[in-house]
Design a protein around this motif. Structure first.
Motif, PDB file in Angstrom:
ATOM      1  N   ILE A 116     -31.825 -94.377 -35.709  1.00 40.48           N
ATOM      2  CA  ILE A 116     -32.643 -94.084 -34.526  1.00 40.48           C
ATOM      3  C   ILE A 116     -33.696 -95.178 -34.334  1.00 40.48           C
ATOM      4  O   ILE A 116     -34.291 -95.667 -35.293  1.00 40.48           O
ATOM      5  N   GLN A 117     -33.930 -95.538 -33.076  1.00 44.06           N
ATOM      6  CA  GLN A 117     -34.943 -96.519 -32.699  1.00 44.06           C
ATOM      7  C   GLN A 117     -34.712 -97.910 -33.299  1.00 44.06           C
ATOM      8  O   GLN A 117     -35.644 -98.663 -33.526  1.00 44.06           O
ATOM      9  N   THR A 118     -33.437 -98.196 -33.570  1.00 42.46           N
ATOM     10  CA  THR A 118     -33.118 -99.576 -33.952  1.00 42.46           C
ATOM     11  C   THR A 118     -32.680-100.358 -32.721  1.00 42.46           C
ATOM     12  O   THR A 118     -32.227-101.495 -32.829  1.00 42.46           O
ATOM     13  N   SER A 119     -32.789 -99.733 -31.571  1.00 37.57           N
ATOM     14  CA  SER A 119     -32.522-100.406 -30.311  1.00 37.57           C
ATOM     15  C   SER A 119     -33.371 -99.724 -29.247  1.00 37.57           C
ATOM     16  O   SER A 119     -34.049 -98.736 -29.527  1.00 37.57           O
ATOM     17  N   GLY A 120     -33.361-100.283 -28.042  1.00 36.47           N
ATOM     18  CA  GLY A 120     -34.046 -99.642 -26.931  1.00 36.47           C
ATOM     19  C   GLY A 120     -35.501-100.054 -26.801  1.00 36.47           C
ATOM     20  O   GLY A 120     -36.070-100.723 -27.667  1.00 36.47           O
ATOM     21  N   ASN A 121     -36.099 -99.635 -25.690  1.00 38.99           N
ATOM     22  CA  ASN A 121     -37.486-100.010 -25.395  1.00 38.99           C
ATOM     23  C   ASN A 121     -38.449 -98.992 -25.977  1.00 38.99           C
ATOM     24  O   ASN A 121     -39.090 -98.214 -25.264  1.00 38.99           O
ATOM     25  N   ARG A 124     -39.846 -99.940 -32.653  1.00 38.76           N
ATOM     26  CA  ARG A 124     -38.704-100.205 -33.537  1.00 38.76           C
ATOM     27  C   ARG A 124     -39.070 -99.969 -35.004  1.00 38.76           C
ATOM     28  O   ARG A 124     -40.209 -99.656 -35.337  1.00 38.76           O
ATOM     29  N   ASN A 125     -38.073-100.201 -35.847  1.00 30.87           N
ATOM     30  CA  ASN A 125     -38.281-100.051 -37.287  1.00 30.87           C
ATOM     31  C   ASN A 125     -39.518-100.829 -37.740  1.00 30.87           C
ATOM     32  O   ASN A 125     -39.641-102.017 -37.461  1.00 30.87           O
ATOM     33  N   GLN A 151     -43.581 -92.340 -39.116  1.00 32.62           N
ATOM     34  CA  GLN A 151     -43.543 -90.927 -38.752  1.00 32.62           C
ATOM     35  C   GLN A 151     -44.192 -90.694 -37.386  1.00 32.62           C
ATOM     36  O   GLN A 151     -43.710 -89.897 -36.585  1.00 32.62           O
ATOM     37  N   TRP A 152     -45.280 -91.413 -37.152  1.00 33.36           N
ATOM     38  CA  TRP A 152     -45.988 -91.271 -35.866  1.00 33.36           C
ATOM     39  C   TRP A 152     -45.116 -91.762 -34.699  1.00 33.36           C
ATOM     40  O   TRP A 152     -45.068 -91.143 -33.634  1.00 33.36           O
ATOM     41  N   SER A 153     -44.406 -92.863 -34.915  1.00 31.93           N
ATOM     42  CA  SER A 153     -43.660 -93.470 -33.813  1.00 31.93           C
ATOM     43  C   SER A 153     -42.278 -92.852 -33.614  1.00 31.93           C
ATOM     44  O   SER A 153     -41.659 -93.042 -32.573  1.00 31.93           O
ATOM     45  N   MET A 154     -41.789 -92.106 -34.619  1.00 33.07           N
ATOM     46  CA  MET A 154     -40.444 -91.528 -34.534  1.00 33.07           C
ATOM     47  C   MET A 154     -40.383 -90.494 -33.413  1.00 33.07           C
ATOM     48  O   MET A 154     -41.072 -89.487 -33.448  1.00 33.07           O
ATOM     49  N   ASP A 155     -39.567 -90.779 -32.410  1.00 33.39           N
ATOM     50  CA  ASP A 155     -39.368 -89.851 -31.293  1.00 33.39           C
ATOM     51  C   ASP A 155     -40.681 -89.502 -30.578  1.00 33.39           C
ATOM     52  O   ASP A 155     -40.818 -88.415 -30.031  1.00 33.39           O
ATOM     53  N   HIS A 156     -41.662 -90.430 -30.612  1.00 33.85           N
ATOM     54  CA  HIS A 156     -42.933 -90.193 -29.927  1.00 33.85           C
ATOM     55  C   HIS A 156     -42.639 -90.136 -28.425  1.00 33.85           C
ATOM     56  O   HIS A 156     -42.217 -91.129 -27.830  1.00 33.85           O
ATOM     57  N   PRO A 157     -42.858 -88.983 -27.790  1.00 34.81           N
ATOM     58  CA  PRO A 157     -42.390 -88.831 -26.403  1.00 34.81           C
ATOM     59  C   PRO A 157     -43.062 -89.792 -25.429  1.00 34.81           C
ATOM     60  O   PRO A 157     -42.448 -90.216 -24.458  1.00 34.81           O
ATOM     61  N   GLU A 158     -44.296 -90.160 -25.721  1.00 36.32           N
ATOM     62  CA  GLU A 158     -45.020 -91.034 -24.790  1.00 36.32           C
ATOM     63  C   GLU A 158     -44.484 -92.467 -24.841  1.00 36.32           C
ATOM     64  O   GLU A 158     -44.645 -93.228 -23.879  1.00 36.32           O
ATOM     65  N   PHE A 159     -43.858 -92.817 -25.963  1.00 33.48           N
ATOM     66  CA  PHE A 159     -43.464 -94.220 -26.145  1.00 33.48           C
ATOM     67  C   PHE A 159     -41.943 -94.392 -26.271  1.00 33.48           C
ATOM     68  O   PHE A 159     -41.461 -95.345 -26.859  1.00 33.48           O
TER      69      PHE A 159
END
Lengths: 555, 100
Positions: A116-121, A124-125, A151-159
């Protein structure tokens, strides 16, 4: 090492279940490719030149033996028996089938991993110093900060839908091994005059088509303010960052166009509000995370075997000269395993090699491994007395190359051998350079030298911060390679200078050879590195070597 | 002035395994560039591309790539990117070239 709790496990399980259903809907025609593409990219699945590619996250490059074994098993079961370690401390599989990816993700989840989050806007990791928790020069272990940010950035809806991707990096050492200044946000752990822990915060670094060195946004941020401050940066970027042009959408452009003073003012203003919103739970979480990164229980044992082998085995001596770094425990070393055997693909490890490294970590390395952004693997805690055994085991599987930090320890992006975005190949260029200088038996004489190769302007191979950078381009349907000189990705970071007209694929090795012979001729002594010589004399003598009079006259 | 049409092949990646595929004269997707249909006129090229775009269950990202007639009679790529796609990675042989 941080271990998943029930929340982490449930989250990954649910995401994997969703992706399995999305794959099914793509295959049965319920989803078009346009609808499916963003969903697969959110799960690290690209479609590249020859096949799909799955990019698996290795948060701050940290693995244990169970995870490395799982990566090897996946390579054998669903890929072609190898994996590629990347400049983001991740691993990529180059040949998975779409229908197998849900099973691969489930296998990863068994050991607390995902893509997850190894791609996209999105964020990232999070990367970090690969010597974290072990280096003698370290002020503070960056891994708890990196894990908190993860942990904070994982699936953070705002970002989840930023204007462009966003990369964070953390180090706890004054000697920057994590290219901190080339990140959207770079964090350097430090202490203030009162001895309190905190961070120097840099913003707006990045490579790509507009390379920039990060600027200091806050010289000292108290440790407890990390998340509200970084969140404030992201909010200002999300609000101010351009979305009209993807090439101007990274925060480096936002900082450049608005000025660091304006960005600072806006972030500080926002931070006043954000700080109150956090309420201390992040600090409770950080305290829990820190417990997971306790120091290993170091052992005390004789080191005579190590000293004896150094004196009796020249190859071992050479290995210890280049591949060992100073550990904070004087009986230990940090051992870097080169994934750059001469002529091989930088960053590619076979499943057998992965298993050997995993077993060595388990037996001799307190069950820890790291992936470096330089595409090598590190055993961060090896007792000196065990190093001969580790070396012998590495030799058996072609992993004992003594070249860390030398000319053949080249970063190379996948380039046009795999990547759909590439404009030229980079891996074969690295292979040829490494092979040639191995033949010349010169690389130990040349000493510290970083060559970095990118196969397109996006600069995944970090060529801008290579002492010698090589950028592969398509010039009128032919591969052409531009050279930059004097780049530096360390604490003294600087973007390399473009040397001049590019070179054809077949010319690049002799060109680098001329450059190196020129350096050997003009250096003051064997102690003066390539970069030091470049800084002392400037580009002129190197450009003369690159473009001899005959060539200039011919043009 | 009307621009001269450069011959093309129709190519894509296969949905399930990601393999590079080409459209052939028998209206099928094949893996070998040499068996690809060399399209000589623009109208046919556009019609075949539209047809490929309506086959999302097989072809991902179809496009027309420049090609020429090779000495053996089959289509050959004219750009190095397309040439790599016919074979696989050049760092070592483990793509299509290893399956041949």
């Amino acid at each position: 090492m941080y271990r998943y709790n029930d929340f982490d496990r449930d989250f990954i399980t649910e995401r994997n279940r969703q992706f399995r259903a999305q794959v099914q809907r793509r295959i049965d025609g319920s989803l078009t490719e346009d609808e499916f593409r963003p969903l697969r990219l959110m799960n690290g699945l690209y479609l590249q030149l020859h096949a799909y590619m799955l990019r698996v996250a290795i948060p701050y490059g940290t693995l244990n033996s169970a995870k490395m074994h799982k990566l090897a098993d996946i390579a054998d079961k669903w890929d072609k028996g190898y994996g590629h370690f990347t400049t983001r401390q991740n691993i990529q599989y180059n040949w998975p089938k779409l229908t197998d990816v849900p099973d691969i993700l489930d296998a990863l989840a068994e050991v607390g991993m995902h893509a997850i989050q190894t791609s996209g806007n999105c964020v990232r990791n999070v990367t970090a110093d690969h010597f974290a928790g072990a280096a003698a020069d370290e002020i503070e272990d960056p891994r708890p900060s990196a894990e908190l940010l993860r942990q904070w950035s994982m699936d953070h809806p705002e970002f989840a839908f930023l204007g462009r991707k966003f990369k964070l990096a953390v180090t706890g050492s004054p000697n920057d091994r994590a290219v901190i200044k080339a990140h959207d946000v770079g964090l350097i752990l430090k202490r203030n005059d009162a001895g309190d822990p905190g961070y120097q915060v840099l913003v707006g670094g990045g490579l790509g088509r507009t390379p920039m060195i990060g600027k200091v946004l806050r010289d000292f941020l108290p440790a407890q303010d990390l998340l509200p401050y970084v969140e404030s940066i992201l909010q200002i970027y999300n609000f101010l960052g351009r979305r009209d042009n993807k090439y101007k959408a990274r925060i480096k452009i936002t900082v450049h166009e608005n000025g660091i003073e304006t960005i600072r003012e806006l972030v500080e203003e926002r931070f006043k509000l954000q700080r109150a919103a956090f309420g201390g739970n992040d600090q409770k979480l950080l305290a829990e995370i820190k417990e997971a990164f306790a120091e290993p229980e170091y052992t005390s044992a004789p080191i005579k075997a190590f000293l004896d082998k150094q004196n009796s085995d020249a190859a071992f001596r050479s290995f210890t000269d280049t591949n060992l770094a100073t550990h904070k425990n004087p009986d230990y070393n940090i051992l870097t395993i080169s994934i750059k055997a001469h002529g091989k693909t930088p960053g590619d490890a076979t499943s057998e090699q992965m298993r050997v490294m995993a077993d060595l970590a388990k037996k001799y390395g307190h069950d820890e491994l790291r992936i470096s952004h330089e595409q090598n693997v590190i055993l961060p805690h090896v007792h000196k007395g065990d190093i001969p055994a580790v070396y012998d085991a590495l030799r058996e599987v072609g992993l004992a190359t003594a070249n860390i930090g030398l000319i053949s320890d080249i970063i190379a992006c996948p380039g046009m051998d795999y990547c759909g975005l590439a404009t030229a190949r980079s891996i074969p260029v690295a292979q040829k350079i490494a092979t040639r200088f191995d033949e010349l038996k010169l690389e130990h004489d040349i000493g510290a030298l970083k060559i970095k190769i990118s196969g397109c302007i996006n600069a995944c191979g970090h060529h801008h911060v290579g002492h010698i950078g090589i950028l592969g381009l398509d010039r009128a349907g032919v591969e052409n390679y531009q050279i930059t000189l004097g780049g530096d990705g360390s604490e003294t970071a600087v973007i390399g200078e473009h040397a001049g007209p590019g070179f054809a694929y077949d010319e690049i090795v002799p060109t680098i050879e001329r450059l190196i012979y020129a350096y050997l001729d003009i250096r003051e002594s064997s102690d003066e590195t390539f970069l030091q010589t470049y800084r002392r004399l400037g580009a002129a003598p190197f450009k003369s070597a690159l473009y001899p009079a005959t060539r200039i006259a011919a043009e | 002035m009307v621009r001269k049409f450069t011959p093309k092949v129709l190519t894509a990646n296969h949905l399930i395994n990601g393999d590079v595929i080409y459209w052939n004269a028998d209206d099928r997707w094949v893996g070998n560039h040499g068996e690809a249909l060399l399209i000589d006129d623009e109208a046919t090229a556009n019609a075949l591309l539209a047809q490929a775009q309506s086959q999302p269950e097989i072809a991902v990202g179809p496009y027309l790539a420049n090609a020429a007639r090779g000495s053996a009679g089959g289509a050959v790529p004219t750009h190095f990117r397309e040439e790599f796609r016919t074979r696989g990675p050049s760092n070592y042989q483990h793509g299509k070239q290893a399956e041949a």
